[in-house]
Design an enzyme around this catalytic site. Structure first.
Site, PDB file in Angstrom:
ATOM      1  N   GLY A 147      37.840  23.948  -9.189  1.00  0.00           N
ATOM      2  CA  GLY A 147      38.610  22.849  -9.778  1.00  0.00           C
ATOM      3  C   GLY A 147      40.112  23.026  -9.668  1.00  0.00           C
ATOM      4  O   GLY A 147      40.848  22.048  -9.543  1.00  0.00           O
ATOM      5  N   HIS A 151      42.248  -0.080  -4.067  1.00  0.00           N
ATOM      6  CA  HIS A 151      42.650  -0.379  -2.688  1.00  0.00           C
ATOM      7  C   HIS A 151      44.030   0.204  -2.346  1.00  0.00           C
ATOM      8  O   HIS A 151      44.940   0.209  -3.167  1.00  0.00           O
ATOM      9  CB  HIS A 151      42.689  -1.906  -2.473  1.00  0.00           C
ATOM     10  CG  HIS A 151      43.727  -2.573  -3.326  1.00  0.00           C
ATOM     11  ND1 HIS A 151      45.016  -2.762  -2.915  1.00  0.00           N
ATOM     12  CD2 HIS A 151      43.661  -3.064  -4.593  1.00  0.00           C
ATOM     13  CE1 HIS A 151      45.702  -3.358  -3.866  1.00  0.00           C
ATOM     14  NE2 HIS A 151      44.902  -3.543  -4.906  1.00  0.00           N
ATOM     15  N   HIS A 195      43.426  16.302  -7.518  1.00  0.00           N
ATOM     16  CA  HIS A 195      42.210  16.115  -8.319  1.00  0.00           C
ATOM     17  C   HIS A 195      42.396  14.874  -9.182  1.00  0.00           C
ATOM     18  O   HIS A 195      43.289  14.832 -10.030  1.00  0.00           O
ATOM     19  CB  HIS A 195      41.988  17.358  -9.194  1.00  0.00           C
ATOM     20  CG  HIS A 195      40.771  17.300 -10.062  1.00  0.00           C
ATOM     21  ND1 HIS A 195      40.379  18.358 -10.842  1.00  0.00           N
ATOM     22  CD2 HIS A 195      39.839  16.334 -10.292  1.00  0.00           C
ATOM     23  CE1 HIS A 195      39.275  18.052 -11.510  1.00  0.00           C
ATOM     24  NE2 HIS A 195      38.934  16.818 -11.191  1.00  0.00           N
TER      25      HIS A 195
HETATM   26  C1  LIG Z   1      48.811  17.708 -20.592  1.00  0.00           C
HETATM   27  C2  LIG Z   1      48.218  19.085 -20.389  1.00  0.00           C
HETATM   28  C3  LIG Z   1      48.342  19.504 -18.926  1.00  0.00           C
HETATM   29  C4  LIG Z   1      48.984  20.046 -21.280  1.00  0.00           C
HETATM   30  O1  LIG Z   1      48.445  21.312 -21.188  1.00  0.00           O
HETATM   31  P1  LIG Z   1      49.262  22.567 -21.814  1.00  0.00           P
HETATM   32  O2  LIG Z   1      50.583  22.692 -21.117  1.00  0.00           O
HETATM   33  O3  LIG Z   1      48.326  23.743 -21.796  1.00  0.00           O
HETATM   34  O4  LIG Z   1      49.596  22.070 -23.265  1.00  0.00           O
HETATM   35  P2  LIG Z   1      49.011  22.532 -24.687  1.00  0.00           P
HETATM   36  O5  LIG Z   1      47.507  22.399 -24.726  1.00  0.00           O
HETATM   37  O6  LIG Z   1      49.611  23.857 -25.010  1.00  0.00           O
HETATM   38  O7  LIG Z   1      49.625  21.412 -25.639  1.00  0.00           O
HETATM   39  C5  LIG Z   1      51.027  21.294 -25.778  1.00  0.00           C
HETATM   40  C6  LIG Z   1      51.293  20.080 -26.654  1.00  0.00           C
HETATM   41  O8  LIG Z   1      50.945  18.904 -25.898  1.00  0.00           O
HETATM   42  C7  LIG Z   1      49.955  18.132 -26.616  1.00  0.00           C
HETATM   43  N1  LIG Z   1      49.045  17.595 -25.608  1.00  0.00           N
HETATM   44  C8  LIG Z   1      48.266  18.306 -24.788  1.00  0.00           C
HETATM   45  N2  LIG Z   1      47.594  17.492 -23.969  1.00  0.00           N
HETATM   46  C9  LIG Z   1      47.959  16.236 -24.307  1.00  0.00           C
HETATM   47  C10 LIG Z   1      47.570  14.978 -23.817  1.00  0.00           C
HETATM   48  N3  LIG Z   1      46.689  14.853 -22.807  1.00  0.00           N
HETATM   49  N4  LIG Z   1      48.135  13.884 -24.358  1.00  0.00           N
HETATM   50  C11 LIG Z   1      49.024  13.994 -25.378  1.00  0.00           C
HETATM   51  N5  LIG Z   1      49.426  15.183 -25.882  1.00  0.00           N
HETATM   52  C12 LIG Z   1      48.890  16.286 -25.347  1.00  0.00           C
HETATM   53  C13 LIG Z   1      49.299  19.123 -27.573  1.00  0.00           C
HETATM   54  O9  LIG Z   1      48.742  18.470 -28.688  1.00  0.00           O
HETATM   55  C14 LIG Z   1      50.449  20.019 -27.917  1.00  0.00           C
HETATM   56  O10 LIG Z   1      51.233  19.358 -28.892  1.00  0.00           O
HETATM   57  P3  LIG Z   1      52.052  20.179 -30.031  1.00  0.00           P
HETATM   58  O11 LIG Z   1      53.067  21.004 -29.283  1.00  0.00           O
HETATM   59  O12 LIG Z   1      52.657  19.100 -30.867  1.00  0.00           O
HETATM   60  O13 LIG Z   1      51.023  21.010 -30.711  1.00  0.00           O
HETATM   61  C15 LIG Z   1      46.699  19.142 -20.745  1.00  0.00           C
HETATM   62  O14 LIG Z   1      46.475  19.127 -22.139  1.00  0.00           O
HETATM   63  C16 LIG Z   1      45.899  18.034 -20.121  1.00  0.00           C
HETATM   64  O15 LIG Z   1      45.775  16.915 -20.619  1.00  0.00           O
HETATM   65  N6  LIG Z   1      45.325  18.369 -18.931  1.00  0.00           N
HETATM   66  C17 LIG Z   1      44.443  17.515 -18.203  1.00  0.00           C
HETATM   67  C18 LIG Z   1      43.044  18.116 -18.272  1.00  0.00           C
HETATM   68  C19 LIG Z   1      42.064  17.357 -17.439  1.00  0.00           C
HETATM   69  O16 LIG Z   1      41.929  16.160 -17.522  1.00  0.00           O
HETATM   70  N7  LIG Z   1      41.348  18.115 -16.593  1.00  0.00           N
HETATM   71  C20 LIG Z   1      40.338  17.583 -15.746  1.00  0.00           C
HETATM   72  C21 LIG Z   1      39.043  18.208 -16.118  1.00  0.00           C
HETATM   73  S1  LIG Z   1      37.766  17.776 -14.999  1.00  0.00           S
END
Ligand SMILES: CC(C)(COP(=O)(O)OP(=O)(O)OC[C@H]1O[C@@H](n2cnc3c(N)ncnc32)[C@H](O)[C@@H]1OP(=O)(O)O)[C@@H](O)C(=O)NCCC(=O)NCCS
Length: 216
Positions: free
Chosen positions: A75, A141, A150
């Site tokens: 992934g 499209h 991804h």
């Molecule tokens: C946005 C993202 C990349 C951030 O990851 P990260 O840098 O590890 O961030 P953290 O988990 O430490 O969170 C940091 C802050 O962002 C917030 N946050 C995390 N993801 C968020 C999201 N999708 N939307 C809104 N806020 C989000 C957390 O609540 C946290 O807030 P706080 O500082 O007030 O506590 C991740 O959460 C995300 O959404 N990744 C996508 C995952 C995905 O869809 N993968 C595919 C799987 S098949």
């Protein structure tokens, strides 16, 4: 049957959850003579990824008689890209399309992609090498998805969206048409993107903003 028309044995490289999704789609697609898995992690060798899909060591996979094809089912985008380069001697990269995906006849799909169940890839869309279009995602499209990106489950990309190399478009997010997501950028799960996302940036929220602002 001439060798060139023989279906290859598919080696799914990556014996984790994403590998299971890829192997399942490969089995259902009937594009391959047989599906096996392989992984660098010795703890997985000798087991099964799915019923009937053995996990081989890389040496055992390399000893399989041809024709062979390889699908890198990792992934993480840049690890997937780097492993594909390292595994080039095993066989050509294979794209896997789940039979319950809808791919337009005019879409162009490069080798090494995975298009899973319930996805839509619209007319004139382009997917570069090693792109993942995950469960239920819509790539509408004229979208252009660069190599090793991804598009996570449930994403909705409006028409003519561009996604840069090795970017992650997070699960359930929506991107309005004509926008651009930069190379190595991340759009957080559930975001709604209303403007271009720069290279390497991580944005989240509704509307999407840089992560530091989204959580302020
Ligand atoms: C946005 C993202 C990349 C951030 O990851 P990260 O840098 O590890 O961030 P953290 O988990 O430490 O969170 C940091 C802050 O962002 C917030 N946050 C995390 N993801 C968020 C999201 N999708 N939307 C809104 N806020 C989000 C957390 O609540 C946290 O807030 P706080 O500082 O007030 O506590 C991740 O959460 C995300 O959404 N990744 C996508 C995952 C995905 O869809 N993968 C595919 C799987 S098949």
């Amino acid at each position: 049957m001439p060798a060139s028309f023989e279906k290859p044995v598919l080696i799914v490289f990556g014996a984790g959850g994403h590998g299971r999704v890829a192997a399942d789609a490969a089995l259902l697609s009937s594009a391959f003579a047989r599906v096996v898995a392989s992984d660098r992690n010795a703890a997985t060798w000798g087991g099964e990824l799915l019923p009937g899909v053995p996990v081989l060591s890389p040496d055992e996979a390399a000893a399989l008689p041809g024709p062979r094809a390889v699908h890198v089912a990792i992934g993480h985008n840049t690890i997937r890209r780097d492993e594909a380069a390292r595994l080039a001697s095993l066989g050509p990269l294979a794209t896997i399309v789940h039979p319950a995906a809808s791919v337009a006849a005019s879409a162009r799909v490069a080798p090494g992609c995975l298009i899973t169940a319930q996805c839509v890839v619209g007319p004139m869309a382009e997917l570069g090498e090693g792109v993942i279009v995950n469960h239920g995602a819509v790539v509408d499209h004229d979208c252009r998805i660069a190599a090793w990106a991804h598009v996570a489950p449930g994403v909705n990309l409006g028409g003519a969206v561009q996604v840069g190399e090795a970017a992650l478009v997070g699960a359930g997010s929506t991107v309005l048409r004509n926008l651009r997501i930069g190379a190595l950028a991340t759009l957080g799960a559930g975001a709604v993107l209303l403007q271009d996302l720069p290279d390497g940036a991580a944005w989240a929220g509704v509307p999407a903003r840089p992560l530091s602002q989204a959580t302020a």
